[in-house]
Design an enzyme around this catalytic site. Structure first.
Site, mmCIF file in Angstrom:
data_model
loop_
_atom_site.group_PDB
_atom_site.id
_atom_site.type_symbol
_atom_site.label_atom_id
_atom_site.label_comp_id
_atom_site.label_asym_id
_atom_site.label_seq_id
_atom_site.Cartn_x
_atom_site.Cartn_y
_atom_site.Cartn_z
ATOM 1 N N MET A 30 -39.550 27.453 20.042
ATOM 2 C CA MET A 30 -40.426 27.898 18.954
ATOM 3 C C MET A 30 -41.454 26.814 18.631
ATOM 4 S SD MET A 30 -38.303 30.434 16.451
ATOM 5 C CE MET A 30 -37.375 29.205 15.560
ATOM 6 N N HIS A 37 -36.146 19.077 23.402
ATOM 7 C CA HIS A 37 -36.793 20.061 24.271
ATOM 8 C C HIS A 37 -37.129 19.439 25.630
ATOM 9 C CE1 HIS A 37 -38.049 21.820 20.232
ATOM 10 N NE2 HIS A 37 -37.407 22.823 20.807
ATOM 11 N N GLY A 148 -30.094 24.336 24.327
ATOM 12 C CA GLY A 148 -29.339 23.211 23.808
ATOM 13 C C GLY A 148 -28.084 23.662 23.073
ATOM 14 N N ASP A 151 -27.439 24.672 18.931
ATOM 15 C CA ASP A 151 -27.261 26.072 18.531
ATOM 16 C C ASP A 151 -26.168 26.687 19.408
ATOM 17 O OD1 ASP A 151 -29.554 26.486 16.570
ATOM 18 O OD2 ASP A 151 -30.606 25.654 18.291
ATOM 19 N N GLN A 154 -25.535 30.432 19.148
ATOM 20 C CA GLN A 154 -26.613 31.147 19.830
ATOM 21 C C GLN A 154 -26.411 31.132 21.341
ATOM 22 O OE1 GLN A 154 -31.034 30.689 18.861
ATOM 23 N NE2 GLN A 154 -30.853 29.385 20.658
#
Length: 283
Positions: A30, A37, A148, A151, A154
């Protein structure tokens, strides 16, 4: 680095790539990119011929509109970061490009994973996550996608979705990338005040102490201890702490030596929400 804003042009590009049997690694983000990242991009580059990064702040996974509005947007800097990381392709679509005029989520059944932890506090969040990730997978059709473990819930939900919808992509979970003082890297960290940022390593320190305690005490005792640690903290408010089975994500009742357990935490610094987790046993 090539930048695409619409999915039709990206699909044409990818058809040419795949015609030459070149593998595609995908890192969905995002934006507001940080070294966490970059670690995902580096892993993707090691194992694929082409690496695509998407930047899309997905409206359907935010249960509170103010959180969506406050989410940091740093596109120009993100482009520089991606160029320096030798990213091949940036996909930066608009909300209309992804959703047309119908900005709503699909409804998913993740076999109960969605009802634990984050699901209890963020209404509709995982339907939004499932919708955007499934859409991006359908557009890009990557060989591998990288997420990653910060989370972690998720990650487990995306693995479940890929399995249930028979999507042909390998999901790669990557270790949490931390600042030198232990704070899990997050785009939201940039919103912390200097005092909050200085105090934030308390979250990971508490998780590490909880891991030690879990080796000697039961889950309820450890949970109570963590709750007490945050009860009078001047800067942080505990939303939840739970010890759960890594596979089912259900809160542990009794220890079972054959299962993997992980501690999960969500903390507020005023209106800034920080999450983290840690494995508790090394099976």
């Amino acid at each position: 680095m090539i930048i695409f804003n619409n999915k039709s042009d990206l699909k044409v590009y990818l058809q040419n790539i795949k015609a030459y049997k070149r593998s595609v690694g995908f890192v969905p983000t995002m934006g507001a990119l940080h070294n966490g990242h970059l670690s995902l991009i580096q892993k993707a580059k090691k194992n694929n011929d082409i690496v695509i990064v998407s930047i899309f702040v997905n409206p359907t996974q935010f249960d509170k509109k103010e959180d969506l509005l406050k989410y940091p947007k740093t596109l120009e800097n993100d482009k520089i970061v991606l160029e320096s990381a030798d990213c091949d392709v940036l996909f930066y679509p608009s909300v209309k490009e992804i959703y047309n005029e119908n900005v709503v989520s699909e409804t998913f059944d993740f076999d109960g994973l969605e009802h634990q932890m984050e699901g209890k506090f963020r209404n509709g969040h995982f339907n939004g996550v499932g919708t955007i990730v499934k859409t991006l997978f359908e557009i890009i059709e990557p060989d591998r996608a990288y997420f990653g473990q910060k989370d972690f819930q998720q990650l487990q939900i995306i693995k479940k979705m890929v399995n249930k919808h028979r999507i042909n992509v390998k999901i790669k979970g990557c270790a949490i990338f931390r600042e030198e003082d232990g704070l899990a890297m997050s785009s939201r960290n940039t919103r912390l005040t200097p005092a909050q940022r200085e105090a934030a390593p308390f979250i990971y320190k508490t998780l590490k102490k909880a891991r030690i305690k879990f080796g000697k005490e039961n889950a309820d005792t450890v949970t109570q201890w963590v709750e007490n640690e945050f009860k009078n903290h001047p800067l942080f408010t505990l939303e939840y702490f739970t010890i759960a089975d890594e596979k089912s994500l259900e809160t542990i009742q009794n220890k079972d030596s054959s299962k993997k357990y992980r501690a999960f935490i969500a903390v507020f610094a005023e209106d800034i929400r920080l999450i983290d987790n840690i494995r508790l046993n090394n099976l």
